[in-house]
Structures are given as structure tokens and as C-alpha cells.
Scaffold this motif. Structure first.
Motif, short mmCIF file in Angstrom:
data_model
loop_
_atom_site.label_atom_id
_atom_site.label_comp_id
_atom_site.label_asym_id
_atom_site.label_seq_id
_atom_site.Cartn_x
_atom_site.Cartn_y
_atom_site.Cartn_z
N GLU A 1 -5.98 6.95 0.13
CA GLU A 1 -6.73 6.41 -0.99
C GLU A 1 -6.26 5.02 -1.39
OE1 GLU A 1 -6.93 9.09 -4.27
OE2 GLU A 1 -8.34 10.43 -3.23
N LEU B 1 -10.68 5.24 -6.88
CA LEU B 1 -11.29 3.90 -6.88
C LEU B 1 -11.86 3.57 -8.27
CD1 LEU B 1 -11.66 1.67 -4.77
CD2 LEU B 1 -13.98 2.52 -4.40
N GLY C 1 -6.09 -3.36 1.09
CA GLY C 1 -7.51 -3.46 0.78
C GLY C 1 -7.92 -4.88 0.38
N LEU D 1 -8.65 -6.58 3.54
CA LEU D 1 -9.91 -6.07 4.07
C LEU D 1 -11.09 -6.70 3.35
CD1 LEU D 1 -11.45 -4.12 5.90
CD2 LEU D 1 -11.12 -2.35 4.16
N GLN D 2 -11.00 -6.80 2.03
CA GLN D 2 -12.08 -7.40 1.25
C GLN D 2 -12.25 -8.88 1.60
OE1 GLN D 2 -14.16 -5.87 -0.90
NE2 GLN D 2 -15.25 -7.78 -1.26
N LEU E 1 -10.01 -3.21 -2.68
CA LEU E 1 -11.41 -3.64 -2.75
C LEU E 1 -11.84 -3.96 -4.17
CD1 LEU E 1 -13.03 -1.10 -0.23
CD2 LEU E 1 -12.39 -3.47 0.19
N THR F 1 -5.33 2.64 0.48
CA THR F 1 -5.73 1.59 1.41
C THR F 1 -7.00 0.87 0.96
OG1 THR F 1 -6.93 3.21 2.75
CG2 THR F 1 -4.66 2.72 3.38
N ILE F 2 -7.80 1.49 0.11
CA ILE F 2 -9.06 0.88 -0.30
C ILE F 2 -9.03 0.38 -1.75
CG2 ILE F 2 -10.41 2.24 1.32
CD1 ILE F 2 -11.23 4.01 -1.05
N THR G 1 0.83 -1.21 0.00
CA THR G 1 0.00 0.00 0.00
C THR G 1 0.86 1.25 0.00
OG1 THR G 1 -1.80 -1.12 1.15
CG2 THR G 1 -1.73 1.28 1.30
#
Length: 270
Positions: A216, A131, A229, A232-233, A222, A218-219, A81
Motif C-alpha cells: 500500500e 490512499l 510513488g 512513479l507519478q 501518487l 508504494t502508491i 517506502t
């Protein structure tokens, strides 16, 4: 004998016409609010909304205690990341610098043709979220870190380009004229007259954008663009809430540290 009548003028904040327009404006605003509210909540299932506090409390209880042992699996994705944010920022800055000089009125070779193109690039980059960039790039070049890096870079062009071209336009023209008076060429005027003036702003903008890109990136996982991410997903898909809490805490600490570093660097530069 002349009769004198005392006349006292009463001052009011607004004229009757202005007060009427003010009330009409408030009425239109309230009407617009309720109309928008009706459209937004047309398909809302209020039974779910009323049950939301209980569901939030249930998920919160499942997040505790955090599964600290899961931390050992997160250092690699966290490093990815940080690399996505850093390399994406570098790439975005490299592409944003020429765009900024083309967009600035005092450095653009063609205010009529090239400047609108540069401004369009800046607006296009800023109007599309990172994203969404990542989602498009995953479909084009496949999942992985490269898609995340390119997404961050494309998103950074607009931010860096806009702030940088505004800094270029605010440079002191007297310094530029002094360099021109020595018989310097256009390139020399740019290097010795404008660049030294914008360097503090350039480094400050770059570091600030890196700080934003840490958050930004970090996600981006997804949508398959790599980084933490992805973890996390995966945890969300398996309902491993105690792992989700560890990931969220790690993201929070990372963002706080990046903001602290960004503030220190910008304070040292500016």
C-alpha cells in the motif's frame, strides 16, 4: 380378493415450489446484473474501449527496454517506502492493541459502552482506504513521509484490531480461571492469563500487516505522501514509460521479497 397396486415414489432434488423460487432467484439476479451493467456503462465511450488493445500495445512497446540507469535514483524513495510501511505498522499496532482489548467481550471493561466505541474505530479504520487516508492527511499536515506514515498507521488499526480481538475472545478460559484462582488482580490475569495465549497471533498479525503495508505504501506518493510513488507519478506525468517499467519492476521485486520475509517470520512464530 384384495387388489394390490404397486406404487413407486419418485425422489426429486427439490420440490416444485423450491424449483420455482430457484428460477425466480436466478431471473432476479440476471435482471439485476443487466441493470447494473447498464448504469455502469451509460457514459462509456465504446470507441475508446475498442481502441484499448492498440493503446495498451503502444504503451507496452514504449516501456521496453526499461531504463536500468534510472534505478540509481530509486533507492532513496524505495527506502522511504519501506520506512513508511514499517513505522506505520508499528504505530498502527500500538494503537490497535488497546482497541482490541476494549472490543473483546472477555476483556472489555464495559460491553455496553466501550465495546461499541472500539468496534466503531475498527470499522471506520477498515472502511477507509490508505490512499484516502493519505489524501486527507496531505491536505491537513502537508505532503511528505509523515502523512504516509500516519495514513498507514490509521489504516492498520482496523485490520490488526479486528484479528487481535477475535484472537482474544478465542483464548482458553480455563487458563484465565487458573490465574484468577491464585488471587491475582485483573491486571495480572490479563498479563499472565491472556497475553501469553495471544502472543503468537499478535506477531503473526503484525508481520502480515507489515507485508500488506509494503504494497500500500508504494502508491501513497501518487497523492504526495512520499515514497517511490512520487517517482512513479513524475514518470507518468512526463510520459517516461521506460522509467515507469523500471519502477514497476522494482515494486514487484520489493513486494515479492516482503511476502517471502513475512511468510518465513510467521512460519517461525506460529
Amino acid at each position: 380378493m384384495t387388489e394390490i397396486t404397486d406404487y413407486k415414489q419418485v425422489w426429486t432434488y427439490r420440490t416444485p415450489r423450491a424449483r420455482l423460487w430457484t428460477w425466480a432467484g436466478w431471473f432476479a439476479l440476471v435482471t439485476l446484473f443487466f441493470w447494473c451493467w447498464q448504469i455502469m456503462t451509460e457514459d462509456t465511450i465504446w470507441a475508446f474501449v475498442s481502441d484499448a488493445p492498440r493503446q495498451a500495445a503502444d504503451i507496452g512497446s514504449r516501456m521496453l527496454p526499461p531504463r536500468i540507469s534510472y534505478m540509481s535514483e530509486l533507492w532513496g524513495p524505495l527506502w522511504d517506502t519501506i520506512n513508511i510501511a514499517t513505522l506505520g505498522t508499528i504505530g498502527g499496532v500500538i494503537m490497535a492493541v488497546p482497541v482490541a482489548f476494549l472490543a473483546a467481550r472477555n476483556t472489555s471493561p464495559s460491553v455496553r459502552f466501550l465495546r461499541p466505541i472500539a468496534l466503531f474505530i475498527i470499522v471506520a479504520s477498515r472502511s477507509i482506504n490508505a490512499l484516502i487516508w493519505a489524501l486527507l492527511l496531505v491536505a491537513i499536515i502537508g505532503p511528505g513521509l509523515l502523512a504516509g506514515i500516519v495514513a498507514i498507521a490509521l489504516r492498520s488499526i482496523g485490520f490488526v484490531g479486528k484479528l487481535l480481538y477475535e484472537a482474544i475472545e478465542e483464548t482458553d478460559a480455563r487458563q484465565t480461571e487458573a490465574v484468577q484462582a491464585t488471587g491475582a488482580s485483573a491486571a495480572q490475569v490479563l498479563i499472565y492469563g491472556i497475553v501469553p495465549q495471544i502472543m503468537p497471533a499478535f506477531w503473526g498479525i503484525s508481520v502480515f500487516r507489515w507485508d500488506i503495508n509494503i504494497r500500500e505504501s508504494t502508491i501513497l506518493g501518487l497523492v504526495g505522501a512520499g515514497g517511490i510513488g512520487l517517482k512513479l507519478q513524475a514518470s507518468l506525468n512526463t510520459l517516461a514509460w521506460n522509467q515507469v517499467s523500471v519502477i514497476l519492476l522494482l515494486i514487484l521485486v520489493t513486494v515479492v521479497l516482503s511476502e517471502w520475509v513475512s511468510a518465513k517470520v510467521r512460519h517461525a512464530i506460529i
